[in-house]
Design a protein around this motif. Structure first.
Motif, mmCIF file in Angstrom:
data_model
loop_
_atom_site.group_PDB
_atom_site.id
_atom_site.type_symbol
_atom_site.label_atom_id
_atom_site.label_comp_id
_atom_site.label_asym_id
_atom_site.label_seq_id
_atom_site.Cartn_x
_atom_site.Cartn_y
_atom_site.Cartn_z
ATOM 1 N N ALA A 48 0.842 -1.067 0.126
ATOM 2 C CA ALA A 48 0.019 -0.146 0.103
ATOM 3 C C ALA A 48 1.006 1.172 -0.132
ATOM 4 C CB ALA A 48 -0.935 -0.155 1.336
ATOM 5 N N PRO A 49 0.452 2.178 -0.722
ATOM 6 C CA PRO A 49 1.325 3.639 -0.512
ATOM 7 C C PRO A 49 1.251 4.169 0.753
ATOM 8 C CG PRO A 49 -0.688 3.886 -1.635
ATOM 9 C CD PRO A 49 -0.787 2.296 -1.357
ATOM 10 N N PRO A 50 2.337 4.833 1.260
ATOM 11 C CA PRO A 50 2.210 5.411 2.585
ATOM 12 C C PRO A 50 1.241 6.263 2.802
ATOM 13 C CG PRO A 50 4.061 6.367 1.208
ATOM 14 C CD PRO A 50 3.365 5.287 0.336
ATOM 15 N N ALA A 51 0.574 6.157 3.970
ATOM 16 C CA ALA A 51 -0.617 6.858 4.495
ATOM 17 C C ALA A 51 -0.238 8.346 4.243
ATOM 18 C CB ALA A 51 -1.028 6.518 5.790
ATOM 19 N N LYS A 52 -1.288 9.125 3.850
ATOM 20 C CA LYS A 52 -1.232 10.581 3.771
ATOM 21 C C LYS A 52 -1.500 11.036 5.104
ATOM 22 C CE LYS A 52 -2.308 11.013 -1.174
ATOM 23 N NZ LYS A 52 -3.334 11.382 -2.133
ATOM 24 N N GLY A 53 -0.782 12.266 5.553
ATOM 25 C CA GLY A 53 -1.053 12.855 6.498
ATOM 26 C C GLY A 53 -1.986 13.853 6.567
ATOM 27 N N PRO A 54 -2.210 14.811 7.448
ATOM 28 C CA PRO A 54 -3.084 16.112 7.237
ATOM 29 C C PRO A 54 -2.543 16.759 6.221
ATOM 30 C CG PRO A 54 -2.417 15.637 9.803
ATOM 31 C CD PRO A 54 -1.743 14.621 8.793
ATOM 32 N N ALA A 55 -3.560 17.757 5.523
ATOM 33 C CA ALA A 55 -3.140 18.676 4.648
ATOM 34 C C ALA A 55 -2.146 19.565 4.932
ATOM 35 C CB ALA A 55 -4.363 19.375 4.088
ATOM 36 N N ARG A 56 -2.353 20.182 6.107
ATOM 37 C CA ARG A 56 -1.308 21.111 6.504
ATOM 38 C C ARG A 56 -1.259 21.321 8.325
ATOM 39 N NH1 ARG A 56 -3.470 27.244 6.919
ATOM 40 N NH2 ARG A 56 -5.226 26.820 8.543
ATOM 41 N N ALA A 57 -0.036 21.915 8.518
ATOM 42 C CA ALA A 57 0.224 22.021 9.869
ATOM 43 C C ALA A 57 0.769 23.642 10.220
ATOM 44 C CB ALA A 57 0.970 21.063 10.618
ATOM 45 N N VAL A 58 0.560 24.287 11.172
ATOM 46 C CA VAL A 58 1.127 25.319 11.583
ATOM 47 C C VAL A 58 2.062 25.296 12.485
ATOM 48 C CG1 VAL A 58 0.972 27.835 12.265
ATOM 49 C CG2 VAL A 58 -0.759 26.779 10.813
ATOM 50 N N VAL A 59 3.434 25.385 12.706
ATOM 51 C CA VAL A 59 4.173 25.295 13.891
ATOM 52 C C VAL A 59 4.814 26.616 14.090
ATOM 53 C CG1 VAL A 59 6.514 24.167 14.404
ATOM 54 C CG2 VAL A 59 5.052 23.116 12.594
ATOM 55 N N ARG A 60 4.619 26.906 15.439
ATOM 56 C CA ARG A 60 4.947 28.348 15.826
ATOM 57 C C ARG A 60 5.483 28.347 17.214
ATOM 58 N NH1 ARG A 60 1.175 30.361 19.296
ATOM 59 N NH2 ARG A 60 -0.601 29.211 19.042
ATOM 60 N N LEU A 61 6.464 29.316 17.569
ATOM 61 C CA LEU A 61 7.116 29.441 18.893
ATOM 62 C C LEU A 61 6.223 30.382 19.650
ATOM 63 C CD1 LEU A 61 9.821 28.468 20.741
ATOM 64 C CD2 LEU A 61 10.547 30.957 19.763
ATOM 65 N N GLU A 62 6.117 30.314 20.922
ATOM 66 C CA GLU A 62 5.281 30.610 22.030
ATOM 67 C C GLU A 62 6.253 30.840 23.250
ATOM 68 O OE1 GLU A 62 1.423 29.001 24.002
ATOM 69 O OE2 GLU A 62 0.762 29.754 22.024
ATOM 70 N N ARG A 63 5.944 32.215 23.895
ATOM 71 C CA ARG A 63 6.426 32.485 25.155
ATOM 72 C C ARG A 63 5.500 32.839 26.071
ATOM 73 N NH1 ARG A 63 10.696 34.996 22.144
ATOM 74 N NH2 ARG A 63 12.489 33.560 22.047
ATOM 75 N N LYS A 64 4.295 33.504 25.506
ATOM 76 C CA LYS A 64 3.475 34.091 26.598
ATOM 77 C C LYS A 64 2.709 33.065 27.439
ATOM 78 C CE LYS A 64 2.747 38.431 23.897
ATOM 79 N NZ LYS A 64 1.881 39.374 23.480
#
Length: 131
Positions: A48-64
């Motif tokens: 089977a072809p590798p499973a597709k992941g989610p369409a997108r992701a947002v990666v951000r840095l947070e300090r507050k």
């Protein structure tokens, strides 16, 4: 007596009783016997072809709100809560950091943006946005 003199006796080869026991075991083996070769995995006919992941992701840095400590937040994955928890566990293990699932986001300790981006792309997320 120096340290080298004390340690010399520890690395000696095994004595005769041990070698004799192995020789007796070897004599009991049938003629022409050799250890089994490692079995090669059979190729799967319907890989089977590798499973597709989610369409997108947002990666951000947070300090507050975190006492001045940095946290990497991975959000917008649109995964079910059980799948999100499994991804968080796998991501934490892969990056060697702590973290948790907060609402619908994975929160990792420290600045892990680049490493998380590479892991997400390898997992099949088509678009990773660094915010």
């Amino acid at each position: 007596m120096g340290k080298r003199d004390r340690d010399e006796g520890k690395l000696a080869a095994p004595q005769a009783p041990f070698n004799a026991a192995l020789a007796r075991l070897k004599e009991r083996l049938p003629e022409g016997w050799s250890p089994p070769a490692e079995a090669e995995p059979a190729p799967e006919a319907s890989a089977a072809p590798p499973a597709k992941g989610p369409a997108r992701a947002v990666v951000r840095l947070e300090r507050k709100g975190r006492g001045g400590k940095e946290a990497t937040v991975v959000e917008k994955l649109a995964l079910a809560p059980a799948a999100l928890s499994a991804w968080a566990d796998e991501l934490k293990r892969a990056l060697g950091c702590g973290g948790a699932v907060e609402e619908d986001a994975i929160v990792l300790q420290g600045d892990q943006r680049e490493r998380a981006r590479r892991w997400l792309e390898a997992k099949g997320v088509r678009k990773v946005i660094l915010g």
